[in-house]
Design a protein around this motif. Sequence first.
Motif, PDB file in Angstrom:
ATOM      1  N   SER A  79       0.824  -1.214   0.000  1.00  8.28           N
ATOM      2  CA  SER A  79       0.000   0.000   0.000  1.00  8.28           C
ATOM      3  C   SER A  79       0.858   1.263   0.000  1.00  8.28           C
ATOM      4  O   SER A  79       0.404   2.327  -0.427  1.00  8.28           O
ATOM      5  N   SER A  84      -1.054   8.938  -4.955  1.00  5.90           N
ATOM      6  CA  SER A  84      -2.249   9.699  -4.593  1.00  5.90           C
ATOM      7  C   SER A  84      -3.053  10.060  -5.834  1.00  5.90           C
ATOM      8  O   SER A  84      -2.533  10.145  -6.948  1.00  5.90           O
ATOM      9  N   THR A  85      -4.327  10.280  -5.608  1.00  2.73           N
ATOM     10  CA  THR A  85      -5.229  10.747  -6.669  1.00  2.73           C
ATOM     11  C   THR A  85      -5.913  12.012  -6.181  1.00  2.73           C
ATOM     12  O   THR A  85      -5.717  12.447  -5.040  1.00  2.73           O
ATOM     13  N   ASN A  87      -8.813  12.305  -5.315  1.00  5.42           N
ATOM     14  CA  ASN A  87      -9.783  11.977  -4.268  1.00  5.42           C
ATOM     15  C   ASN A  87      -9.156  11.408  -3.007  1.00  5.42           C
ATOM     16  O   ASN A  87      -9.829  11.285  -1.988  1.00  5.42           O
ATOM     17  N   ASN A  88      -7.877  11.045  -3.076  1.00  3.68           N
ATOM     18  CA  ASN A  88      -7.271  10.371  -1.926  1.00  3.68           C
ATOM     19  C   ASN A  88      -5.768  10.606  -1.851  1.00  3.68           C
ATOM     20  O   ASN A  88      -5.047  10.401  -2.833  1.00  3.68           O
ATOM     21  N   GLN A  89      -5.308  11.045  -0.685  1.00  6.38           N
ATOM     22  CA  GLN A  89      -3.873  11.166  -0.436  1.00  6.38           C
ATOM     23  C   GLN A  89      -3.409   9.862   0.193  1.00  6.38           C
ATOM     24  O   GLN A  89      -3.925   9.431   1.218  1.00  6.38           O
ATOM     25  N   THR A  90      -2.427   9.230  -0.412  1.00  7.84           N
ATOM     26  CA  THR A  90      -2.002   7.894   0.011  1.00  7.84           C
ATOM     27  C   THR A  90      -0.802   7.945   0.954  1.00  7.84           C
ATOM     28  O   THR A  90      -0.211   8.994   1.194  1.00  7.84           O
ATOM     29  N   VAL A 154      -6.138  -0.348  -0.758  1.00  9.02           N
ATOM     30  CA  VAL A 154      -6.406   0.845   0.047  1.00  9.02           C
ATOM     31  C   VAL A 154      -5.100   1.422   0.581  1.00  9.02           C
ATOM     32  O   VAL A 154      -4.236   0.686   1.056  1.00  9.02           O
ATOM     33  N   SER A 155      -4.960   2.736   0.493  1.00  9.00           N
ATOM     34  CA  SER A 155      -3.782   3.427   1.021  1.00  9.00           C
ATOM     35  C   SER A 155      -4.204   4.811   1.483  1.00  9.00           C
ATOM     36  O   SER A 155      -4.711   5.608   0.692  1.00  9.00           O
ATOM     37  N   ILE A 156      -3.991   5.095   2.778  1.00  8.11           N
ATOM     38  CA  ILE A 156      -4.463   6.346   3.375  1.00  8.11           C
ATOM     39  C   ILE A 156      -3.318   7.036   4.107  1.00  8.11           C
ATOM     40  O   ILE A 156      -2.694   6.450   5.000  1.00  8.11           O
ATOM     41  N   ASN A 158      -3.053   9.390   6.373  1.00  4.36           N
ATOM     42  CA  ASN A 158      -3.123   9.595   7.819  1.00  4.36           C
ATOM     43  C   ASN A 158      -2.773   8.337   8.617  1.00  4.36           C
ATOM     44  O   ASN A 158      -2.299   8.428   9.749  1.00  4.36           O
TER      45      ASN A 158
END
Length: 327
Positions: A79, A84-85, A87-90, A154-156, A158
């Motif tokens: 992950s 990142s995209t 919609n989402n910071q990885t 999934v990669s988040i 935070n």
Amino acid sequence: MAIQKILTVLFLYLALAFLLVELTNAGGLQLGFYQRTCPGAELIVHQTLYRYISRDRTLAASLLRMHFHDCFIRGCDASVLISSTGNNQTEKDAIPNKTLRGFNVIDAVKSALEKKCPGVVSCADVLALVARGSVVMVGGPHWDVPTGRRDGRVSIANEALFNLPPPFANITVLKQQFAGVGLSVKDLAVLSGGHTIGIGHCTTISDRLYNFTGKGDTDPALDPRYAAQLKKKCKPGNSKTVVAMDPGSFKSFDEDYYTAVAKRRGLFQSDAALLDDAETRDYVTTQSRTHGLTFALDFAESMVKLGNIGVLTGEQGEIRKRCAFVN
């Protein structure tokens, strides 16, 4: 007849036990997992990696660190490699991962594998194999790497920000974070030894040198002479300079890290923290006095445990075509 019946029953029990073991292995990690589906996969990893490490030995520490950072967040599922995209910071863009290097090496290895066996070898396995190869290529121990990991989707950011052990962590925090992923206090002491290779940025030790308690002071746990040396290299506000974590041999995997920590010359607060617990302090002292008598073996064992954290297998996850993007 009675003996024959007993033998028959015994044989059936053994056959059933063997079948259960096979079924268990089929759903988990195995040595030589790609032997049939991608013969030579590990050789391809080794040959591609060697082209990079032979030109820049400092990449070894970066690639080892990348595997560590991956496994601590959602398990060893690659992950950390996802970009990142909108919609989402990885995880890749989380502050602790901003200084990771070697993504191009992982991409090169994956590309070579895709040419040989499209859609077969996971990015998570690439990370695990590259971490081992990197250590071996700079003089460290070899360990068995069972494969069969699948890639997460999934990669988040935070999650990496709050769950990766920070360089300023105290021993209590370190023990809690390692225990949270199933690693022991000994694993903490052993895996910290990975700092025998690599560098640290001045920004990560600035407060330790110049404002430890908010009063313009230096961390008293740091050897004064070593602190003076660091201050010459790391001026206040310096965000570009890097310093060796194991001065004198930061490109070679050896036991000198423990000698440095024992002398209160660990670069990070998390290194110095190993002296604040009886078990970790004893490990540091033992390795420094015995020239790393058991370190290589211990490191290999702890890396196997690290590589098994939260793995996805079987039908879980996916096999990414490109490591930076979910299929």
